[in-house]
Write an enzyme that holds these catalytic residues in place. Structure first.
Site, short mmCIF file in Angstrom:
data_model
loop_
_atom_site.label_atom_id
_atom_site.label_comp_id
_atom_site.label_asym_id
_atom_site.label_seq_id
_atom_site.Cartn_x
_atom_site.Cartn_y
_atom_site.Cartn_z
N ASN A 1 -10.07 0.04 0.37
CA ASN A 1 -8.61 0.10 0.34
C ASN A 1 -8.12 -0.47 -0.99
O ASN A 1 -8.22 -1.67 -1.23
CB ASN A 1 -8.06 -0.72 1.52
CG ASN A 1 -6.54 -0.72 1.58
OD1 ASN A 1 -5.87 -0.34 0.64
ND2 ASN A 1 -6.00 -1.18 2.70
N CYS B 1 0.81 -1.22 0.00
CA CYS B 1 0.00 0.00 0.00
C CYS B 1 0.85 1.27 0.00
O CYS B 1 0.33 2.37 -0.22
CB CYS B 1 -0.95 0.01 1.19
SG CYS B 1 -2.03 -1.42 1.24
N HIS C 1 -3.10 7.24 2.74
CA HIS C 1 -3.56 5.94 2.27
C HIS C 1 -4.93 5.67 2.88
O HIS C 1 -5.16 5.92 4.05
CB HIS C 1 -2.56 4.86 2.69
CG HIS C 1 -3.04 3.47 2.40
ND1 HIS C 1 -3.58 3.11 1.18
CD2 HIS C 1 -3.10 2.35 3.18
CE1 HIS C 1 -3.94 1.84 1.23
NE2 HIS C 1 -3.66 1.36 2.43
#
Ligand code: UT7
Length: 333
Positions: free
Chosen positions: A288, A129, A258
């Site tokens: 996500n 990520c 994020h």
């Protein structure tokens, strides 16, 4: 040092671009299939209320067969190149951040390069990520190399292909998509757009808390452990990038974190003292998307007019590894 000198107010250093780079274009692409929390309620022991309260996520996008990582990356990149009004052949370097390449060999960036018609080098970068914020650093650093004038930095993921559909701990969180930016060499030096301060880091003691075990197909995650580690990493990495830039939280015009969990973002905002109206949150719509989350959030913010030339942006990615990368940047073409 004299008492007078010690008492003198500190003169704030102008925020200098240590890696000058122009932000010429941006774009995003997501699959058309929407999966709502209600859809997941029908197949998992979970509820819309639990997911919304514990994560902030309400829906996510899921890739169909044709929505490969390369296809998503190409779609987002085309938008970014058009916005930059740049011939793809003018790109000298393509960095594709992904943990879900279409194949382990060759790099998915090769397909992206071929389909777009970009020139020069192309490779994948896997920092989960944190991939896009790592790639942003690689791309901006690349511009310091003679012969590299334009860089395409992409984050693209098909995370749903890595998620066990029967595991409510992960299946509710992730979605698919891509975002891209086009960087250009800058003649303006440290006073122009570019990266002002960067914090890159990792802690491999966290590998087993979020990983695809060797020989297996699906992600396994210790949610609470990742939550603790990710929150700490985001707070500390953002603070380090600000300190390295000589900036304070009040200098930040937009925080682009994020998009993993609204509670991680809220904790970071509160501990850093950032105003809540300067934060980009779109995880309610996309979940996500791993390496795609920061560039999608950046592209949406730019489309909504939240990124004026000269805006100071704090972009932070944190994920499996653990790996993290934060950049304070000055936006502008
Ligand atoms: O990009 C980085 C990647 N990942 C992350 O950043 C994820 C970080 N972690 C998280 O976001 C959170 O840990 C989760 C959202 C995954 C889980 O939330 P949590 O508040 O940490 O829940 P938990 O795992 O501590 O579980 C609390 C309760 C448990 O029930 P009991 O034991 O209290 O009865 C779980 O079994 O919630 C239950 N639970 C669920 N209930 C309904 C766990 N997952 C679910 C679910 N639906 N999907």
């Amino acid at each position: 040092m004299s008492a007078t000198a010690a008492a003198a107010p500190a003169v704030p250093a102008a925020l200098a671009a240590v890696l000058p780079a122009r932000f010429l274009g941006w774009g995003m692409a997501v699959p058309s299939t929407v999966v709502t929390n209600r859809d997941l309620e029908a197949v998992l022991d979970t509820s819309d209320a639990w997911i919304a309260e514990r994560t902030g996520i309400r829906q996510r996008r899921a890739a169909a067969t044709g929505d490969t990582t390369a296809a998503l990356a190409v779609a987002a990149s085309r938008v970014a190149l058009e916005r930059a009004a740049l011939d793809p052949a003018a790109i000298d370097l393509t960095v594709l951040a992904t943990m879900t390449p279409d194949s382990t060999c060759p790099a998915t960036a090769a397909t992206v390069q071929h389909q777009l018609g970009t020139a020069g080098a192309a490779f994948d970068l896997n920092a989960a990520c944190a991939g896009f914020t790592y790639a942003l650093h690689v791309g901006a650093a690349g511009l310091a190399t003679p012969g590299i004038d334009h860089v395409l930095v992409v984050g693209a993921e098909r995370v749903t292909s890595m998620v066990d559909p029967t595991d409510r701990g992960t299946a509710i969180l992730f979605g698919d998509g891509a975002g891209a930016v086009v960087l250009g060499a800058s003649e303006q030096g440290s006073s122009g757009p570019g990266l002002l301060g960067v914090d890159l880091g990792g802690d491999g003691s966290g590998v087993a808390s979020l990983h695809v075990p060797p020989g297996e197909r699906y992600l396994r995650m210790d949610g609470p452990e990742v939550f603790r580690r990710a929150t700490r990493a985001m707070v500390e990495s953002c603070a380090a990038a600000l300190a390295r830039s000589g900036a304070s939280p009040a200098d930040v015009d937009l925080f682009v974190p994020h998009q993993a969990n609204a509670r991680i973002i809220e904790a970071t905002v509160s501990r850093l003292g950032l105003p809540a109206d300067r934060v980009v949150v779109n995880l309610d719509r996309y979940g996500n998307t791993s390496a795609a989350s920061v560039p999608i959030a950046l592209a949406e913010a730019a489309d909504e007019g939240r990124l004026r030339p000269g805006a100071i942006v704090l972009a932070c990615g944190v994920g499996a590894g653990m790996a993290w990368a934060t950049t304070l940047l000055r936006w502008g073409a």
